[in-house]
Design a protein around this motif. Structure first.
Motif, mmCIF file in Angstrom:
data_model
loop_
_atom_site.group_PDB
_atom_site.id
_atom_site.type_symbol
_atom_site.label_atom_id
_atom_site.label_comp_id
_atom_site.label_asym_id
_atom_site.label_seq_id
_atom_site.Cartn_x
_atom_site.Cartn_y
_atom_site.Cartn_z
ATOM 1 N N LYS A 232 -30.603 -63.049 -75.114
ATOM 2 C CA LYS A 232 -31.723 -63.011 -76.063
ATOM 3 C C LYS A 232 -33.421 -62.854 -76.100
ATOM 4 C CE LYS A 232 -31.973 -62.287 -81.419
ATOM 5 N NZ LYS A 232 -31.498 -63.324 -82.249
ATOM 6 N N GLN A 233 -32.677 -64.466 -75.416
ATOM 7 C CA GLN A 233 -34.515 -65.060 -75.408
ATOM 8 C C GLN A 233 -35.230 -64.099 -73.765
ATOM 9 O OE1 GLN A 233 -33.548 -69.157 -74.217
ATOM 10 N NE2 GLN A 233 -33.590 -69.401 -76.409
ATOM 11 N N CYS A 234 -34.495 -64.089 -72.964
ATOM 12 C CA CYS A 234 -34.412 -62.614 -71.221
ATOM 13 C C CYS A 234 -35.526 -61.390 -72.311
ATOM 14 C CB CYS A 234 -34.110 -62.635 -70.754
ATOM 15 S SG CYS A 234 -34.494 -63.722 -68.873
ATOM 16 N N ASP A 235 -34.538 -61.180 -73.188
ATOM 17 C CA ASP A 235 -34.725 -59.357 -73.744
ATOM 18 C C ASP A 235 -36.102 -59.871 -74.476
ATOM 19 O OD1 ASP A 235 -32.546 -58.043 -72.739
ATOM 20 O OD2 ASP A 235 -31.704 -58.748 -74.278
ATOM 21 N N TRP A 236 -36.055 -61.124 -74.799
ATOM 22 C CA TRP A 236 -37.925 -60.750 -76.006
ATOM 23 C C TRP A 236 -38.545 -61.408 -75.368
ATOM 24 C CZ3 TRP A 236 -41.281 -64.621 -76.289
ATOM 25 C CH2 TRP A 236 -42.549 -64.526 -77.218
ATOM 26 N N LEU A 237 -39.041 -62.485 -73.412
ATOM 27 C CA LEU A 237 -39.840 -62.069 -73.033
ATOM 28 C C LEU A 237 -40.498 -61.331 -72.275
ATOM 29 C CD1 LEU A 237 -41.559 -64.885 -71.944
ATOM 30 C CD2 LEU A 237 -39.311 -65.471 -70.410
ATOM 31 N N LEU A 238 -39.684 -60.874 -71.519
ATOM 32 C CA LEU A 238 -39.724 -59.267 -70.035
ATOM 33 C C LEU A 238 -40.120 -58.932 -70.313
ATOM 34 C CD1 LEU A 238 -36.800 -59.751 -68.308
ATOM 35 C CD2 LEU A 238 -39.132 -61.239 -67.757
ATOM 36 N N PRO A 239 -40.710 -58.092 -71.858
ATOM 37 C CA PRO A 239 -41.257 -57.041 -71.797
ATOM 38 C C PRO A 239 -42.841 -57.382 -72.590
ATOM 39 C CG PRO A 239 -39.605 -56.559 -72.895
ATOM 40 C CD PRO A 239 -39.766 -57.905 -72.391
ATOM 41 N N ARG A 240 -43.156 -58.409 -73.095
ATOM 42 C CA ARG A 240 -43.833 -59.370 -73.478
ATOM 43 C C ARG A 240 -45.051 -60.143 -72.759
ATOM 44 N NH1 ARG A 240 -40.019 -58.934 -77.341
ATOM 45 N NH2 ARG A 240 -41.326 -59.368 -79.626
ATOM 46 N N LEU A 241 -43.581 -59.905 -70.607
ATOM 47 C CA LEU A 241 -44.903 -60.290 -69.151
ATOM 48 C C LEU A 241 -46.010 -58.593 -68.750
ATOM 49 C CD1 LEU A 241 -43.210 -62.873 -68.764
ATOM 50 C CD2 LEU A 241 -44.676 -63.421 -70.008
ATOM 51 N N PRO A 242 -46.607 -58.457 -69.668
ATOM 52 C CA PRO A 242 -46.791 -56.761 -68.608
ATOM 53 C C PRO A 242 -47.341 -57.365 -67.128
ATOM 54 C CG PRO A 242 -48.607 -57.231 -70.527
ATOM 55 C CD PRO A 242 -47.257 -58.196 -70.687
ATOM 56 N N ASN A 243 -48.259 -57.577 -66.792
ATOM 57 C CA ASN A 243 -48.754 -58.905 -65.684
ATOM 58 C C ASN A 243 -47.486 -58.963 -65.019
ATOM 59 O OD1 ASN A 243 -51.329 -57.696 -66.376
ATOM 60 N ND2 ASN A 243 -51.671 -59.448 -67.207
ATOM 61 N N ASN A 255 -25.017 -60.584 -66.782
ATOM 62 C CA ASN A 255 -25.259 -60.728 -68.307
ATOM 63 C C ASN A 255 -26.908 -60.460 -68.819
ATOM 64 O OD1 ASN A 255 -25.498 -59.739 -71.035
ATOM 65 N ND2 ASN A 255 -24.868 -62.278 -71.424
ATOM 66 N N ILE A 256 -27.578 -61.604 -67.905
ATOM 67 C CA ILE A 256 -28.927 -61.851 -68.180
ATOM 68 C C ILE A 256 -29.679 -61.017 -67.404
ATOM 69 C CG2 ILE A 256 -30.720 -63.972 -67.752
ATOM 70 C CD1 ILE A 256 -28.417 -65.902 -69.026
ATOM 71 N N ILE A 257 -29.324 -60.356 -65.850
ATOM 72 C CA ILE A 257 -29.677 -60.309 -65.256
ATOM 73 C C ILE A 257 -29.643 -58.900 -65.640
ATOM 74 C CG2 ILE A 257 -29.576 -58.896 -62.868
ATOM 75 C CD1 ILE A 257 -28.904 -62.226 -61.927
ATOM 76 N N GLY A 258 -29.150 -58.217 -66.448
ATOM 77 C CA GLY A 258 -28.981 -57.145 -67.086
ATOM 78 C C GLY A 258 -30.247 -56.349 -68.144
ATOM 79 N N SER A 259 -30.445 -57.882 -68.301
ATOM 80 C CA SER A 259 -32.410 -57.763 -68.510
ATOM 81 C C SER A 259 -33.317 -57.103 -68.048
ATOM 82 C CB SER A 259 -32.636 -58.962 -69.352
ATOM 83 O OG SER A 259 -33.369 -60.220 -68.604
ATOM 84 N N LEU A 260 -33.273 -56.954 -66.977
ATOM 85 C CA LEU A 260 -34.304 -56.203 -66.392
ATOM 86 C C LEU A 260 -33.587 -54.910 -66.176
ATOM 87 C CD1 LEU A 260 -34.033 -58.347 -63.228
ATOM 88 C CD2 LEU A 260 -35.796 -58.337 -64.454
ATOM 89 N N ASN A 261 -33.197 -54.151 -67.021
ATOM 90 C CA ASN A 261 -33.049 -52.797 -67.510
ATOM 91 C C ASN A 261 -34.127 -51.895 -68.638
ATOM 92 O OD1 ASN A 261 -31.147 -52.566 -65.476
ATOM 93 N ND2 ASN A 261 -29.627 -52.870 -66.698
ATOM 94 N N GLY A 262 -34.965 -52.858 -68.938
ATOM 95 C CA GLY A 262 -35.426 -52.554 -70.113
ATOM 96 C C GLY A 262 -36.980 -52.108 -69.525
ATOM 97 N N PRO A 263 -37.279 -50.786 -70.832
ATOM 98 C CA PRO A 263 -38.299 -49.335 -70.665
ATOM 99 C C PRO A 263 -39.754 -50.008 -69.931
ATOM 100 C CG PRO A 263 -37.932 -50.056 -72.629
ATOM 101 C CD PRO A 263 -36.961 -50.606 -72.088
ATOM 102 N N LEU A 264 -39.925 -51.536 -70.185
ATOM 103 C CA LEU A 264 -40.957 -52.062 -69.686
ATOM 104 C C LEU A 264 -41.392 -52.974 -68.922
ATOM 105 C CD1 LEU A 264 -42.510 -52.776 -73.914
ATOM 106 C CD2 LEU A 264 -42.796 -50.631 -72.748
ATOM 107 N N VAL A 265 -39.874 -53.317 -68.046
ATOM 108 C CA VAL A 265 -40.007 -54.207 -67.119
ATOM 109 C C VAL A 265 -40.160 -53.363 -65.836
ATOM 110 C CG1 VAL A 265 -39.445 -56.263 -66.202
ATOM 111 C CG2 VAL A 265 -38.711 -55.659 -68.703
ATOM 112 N N ALA A 266 -41.229 -52.363 -65.196
ATOM 113 C CA ALA A 266 -41.120 -51.700 -64.079
ATOM 114 C C ALA A 266 -42.709 -51.656 -63.203
ATOM 115 C CB ALA A 266 -40.930 -50.371 -64.691
ATOM 116 N N ASN A 267 -42.792 -52.599 -63.252
ATOM 117 C CA ASN A 267 -43.932 -53.122 -62.709
ATOM 118 C C ASN A 267 -43.477 -54.074 -61.447
ATOM 119 O OD1 ASN A 267 -45.936 -51.188 -64.108
ATOM 120 N ND2 ASN A 267 -46.491 -53.252 -65.320
#
Length: 428
Positions: A232-243, A255-267
């Motif tokens: 839950k913390q990873c899903d909250w943190l990664l989309p808020r780091l666009p740089n 399970n935690i590595i699956g948070s990289l599948n978010g739509p805003l984590v692509a850069n």
């Protein structure tokens, strides 16, 4: 004789009546009722064809508690503004320390953009709307002081720009100590220019304040290896780091590595997944691809580095890497017993020969000297690691270094690299 003859027919008549009573169709005649008896009987109730209506329960009215009148309200000099001042401390109370909110809740209160005065209001693109909705934009309206105010209310001689040049020579640990000095230094050092990377590896319990400080600094690299972060913390943190460009998740569960599948984590440019015990071929394919029906498109189109050391992957995983990482420069498949010459052959037959510059096969027991012969097709290859490979000989490494079009040297038994590269800095 006559009386006997007269009695005989009577017995016959009685016997005949008894037989009639035993017959099924025989009915005993009812006694006729008089008019007086019929009037005394109660008449049956007539059923009405109308159905009974269901009674609806009426809700009881709520009791309104009367407001207690305080002594201040009785006073004529009492004003509503004083009442708001009394409520102010209650509103300023900090919330309970709990797990972070969902990604839809913004961490920072960013002001909504106002429409332009002249002309029609312009709508921002979809990416900017998503970032503002998820609280990605750090407020830039913070006014920074140019001088440090001393205890005697005088200003320090050094300005903010001079202090910033001094802070650049300090290590992260020293910067943290300087932030505790005063609030002015805290605002100055919170600038993302001082935090290109943040290391939280092997960190204890991560609290919301820690994640909030990471978001304020907007690092380009973050290391979460072997830390106690939750999904839950990873899903909250990664989309808020666009740089964010580099992320290290070594030793964490799938399970935690699956948070990289978010739509805003692509850069991302570099992903470190070393020693992830439950990472398999299917998990890596789902991580690198975006499934839309039958077609799978690459999620990280500009990914340049992928480290999979110690992961239990088969030799078929190279097909997914070739398909979903076309611009890969650094590939680490070390310490995997399933890697062999067939993997190297697949790499040399793909477009990766034009982009790969660093390959690590150290600790792979089934890689032989044939791999060195095939790797001569790679154009920009400058780093080859075959340490702890039993089937690779030092003579084959020497022949490869001399016959390659770039100048290469051999150090540490079977490590091939340019002479101008520091081995200990590049190995990480």
């Amino acid at each position: 004789m006559e009386p006997a003859d007269q009695a005989a027919p009577l017995d016959l008549i009685l016997d005949g009546d008894k037989k009639r009573k035993l017959e099924g169709g025989f009915k005993i005649p009812k006694k006729k009722r008089t008019d007086s008896e019929s009037k005394d009987e109660a008449k049956p109730a007539v059923m009405s064809p109308v159905k009974e209506e269901i009674k609806k329960e009426v809700p009881k009215p709520m009791k309104i508690k009367k407001k207690k009148v305080t002594d201040l309200e009785k006073d004529e000099t009492y004003s509503p503004s004083s009442k708001e001042k009394m409520k102010q401390p209650l509103l300023d109370r900090p919330p309970k320390l709990a797990l972070l909110e969902t990604p839809k809740m913004a961490l920072l209160d960013t002001p909504s953009p106002e429409p332009e005065e002249s002309g029609q209001p312009t709508t921002p693109p979809m990416a900017e709307e998503d970032r503002s909705r998820f609280g990605l934009d750090v407020p830039k309206s913070v006014i920074l002081q140019e001088y440090v105010t001393l205890t005697d209310e005088s200003k320090h001689v050094l300005t903010r720009e001079i202090w910033r040049r001094i802070f650049r020579y300090l290590l992260p640990g020293s910067l943290v100590q300087c932030m505790k000095c005063c609030k002015v230094w805290l605002d100055w050092i919170s600038d993302p220019i001082f935090w290109p990377s943040i290391n939280l590896s092997r960190y204890g319990p991560i609290f919301p304040d820690t994640l909030k400080s990471v978001v304020l600094r907007q690092p380009g690299e973050i290391d979460l290896s072997y830390c106690t972060i939750t999904r839950k913390q990873c899903d909250w943190l990664l989309p808020r780091l666009p740089n964010l460009k580099t992320i290290r998740l070594s030793g964490l569960p799938m399970n935690i590595i699956g948070s990289l599948n978010g739509p805003l984590v692509a850069n991302l440019r570099h992903i470190d997944l070393r020693w992830v015990d439950d990472l398999n071929d299917w998990g890596l394919r789902d991580l690198l691809s975006v499934s839309s029906g039958r077609d799978h498109k690459p999620r990280f189109r500009d990914l340049q580095g992928l480290q999979l050391s110690g992961c239990p992957l088969s030799d078929d995983v190279i097909n997914n890497i070739i398909r979903y990482c076309p611009n890969l420069k650094h590939l680490d498949l070390s310490y995997n017993s399933n890697m062999n010459d067939r993997v190297v052959e697949a790499i040399c037959a793909s477009d990766l020969i034009y982009s790969l510059t660093k390959i690590d096969f150290s600790g792979c027991p089934h890689v032989t000297d044939k791999s060195l012969l095939m790797m001569k097709k790679c154009y920009d290859l400058t780093w080859l690691d075959f340490r702890s490979c039993r089937e690779v000989t030092r003579g084959a490494c020497v022949r490869f270094a001399h016959s390659f079009k770039k100048e290469l040297i051999i150090t540490e038994d079977k490590l091939i690299h340019p002479p101008t590269v520091d081995v200990y800095l590049q190995a990480s």
